[in-house]
Design an enzyme around this catalytic site. Sequence first.
Site, PDB file in Angstrom:
ATOM      1  N   LYS A 178      11.951  18.376   4.651  1.00  0.00           N
ATOM      2  CA  LYS A 178      13.206  18.929   4.540  1.00  0.00           C
ATOM      3  C   LYS A 178      13.982  17.777   4.377  1.00  0.00           C
ATOM      4  O   LYS A 178      13.598  16.668   4.851  1.00  0.00           O
ATOM      5  CB  LYS A 178      13.634  19.835   5.577  1.00  0.00           C
ATOM      6  N   LYS A 220      19.002  10.663  16.340  1.00  0.00           N
ATOM      7  CA  LYS A 220      20.378  10.660  16.501  1.00  0.00           C
ATOM      8  C   LYS A 220      20.920   9.919  15.250  1.00  0.00           C
ATOM      9  O   LYS A 220      20.460   9.853  14.241  1.00  0.00           O
ATOM     10  CB  LYS A 220      20.525   9.346  17.828  1.00  0.00           C
ATOM     11  N   HIS A 233       2.085  22.694  -5.469  1.00  0.00           N
ATOM     12  CA  HIS A 233       1.345  23.800  -6.306  1.00  0.00           C
ATOM     13  C   HIS A 233       2.114  25.159  -5.905  1.00  0.00           C
ATOM     14  O   HIS A 233       2.384  25.185  -4.766  1.00  0.00           O
ATOM     15  CB  HIS A 233      -0.088  24.067  -5.966  1.00  0.00           C
ATOM     16  N   ASN A 264       0.771  -1.150   0.065  1.00  0.00           N
ATOM     17  CA  ASN A 264       0.064   0.150   0.107  1.00  0.00           C
ATOM     18  C   ASN A 264       0.888   1.272   0.032  1.00  0.00           C
ATOM     19  O   ASN A 264       0.352   2.398   0.355  1.00  0.00           O
ATOM     20  CB  ASN A 264      -0.918   0.105   1.302  1.00  0.00           C
TER      21      ASN A 264
END
Length: 179
Positions: free
Chosen positions: A157, A174, A109, A81
């Site tokens: 990020k 870590k 967008h 999935n």
Amino acid sequence: MDLSTYSHSFSLKNKISRLLWNFIRLIVFRPFGSRLFKKWRVLVLKCFGAKIEWSSHIYASVKIWAPWNLEIGANSSLGPNVDCYNQGNISIGSNTIISQKTYLCASTHEYTKKDFPLILKPIKIGNGVWIAADAFIGPAVVIGNNAVIAARSVIIKNVEKNTIVGGNPAKLIKSRNFE
């Protein structure tokens, strides 16, 4: 914002390819869920332009928007999935595991423009990465080699190599050290 002017950049060829892929996925990809058909699913993806190694394992329940925008290295896996929303390119290295229900999103967008245009932003996932269950990987993200993404994390990020991150939004937990 005025969405009456919205348009996307997909050509007629792209639309026809997507229609054909969705039909083939339902008929000759998804029904063959046994591990015995592992190479069959790779062949079907290769026929639709995926750059994928024969040793990769793609579960039959995986949803791939555009196989021609997908690259997967040796011994890598897209688990049950997984949703690979790859309007933009998605590149996955070797020996990488993308666990169940993960969502990979390679587009967004431009919210600063009134017509809200679609922007394709590729995702690059390195070698030896483990993305645990139900994670979200956002547009333009680069995940470094040997990184671990904790379950249910939201990655918006870049993730450095040899790190373990988790949370929403994901934060460094870590370093990943091998014995």
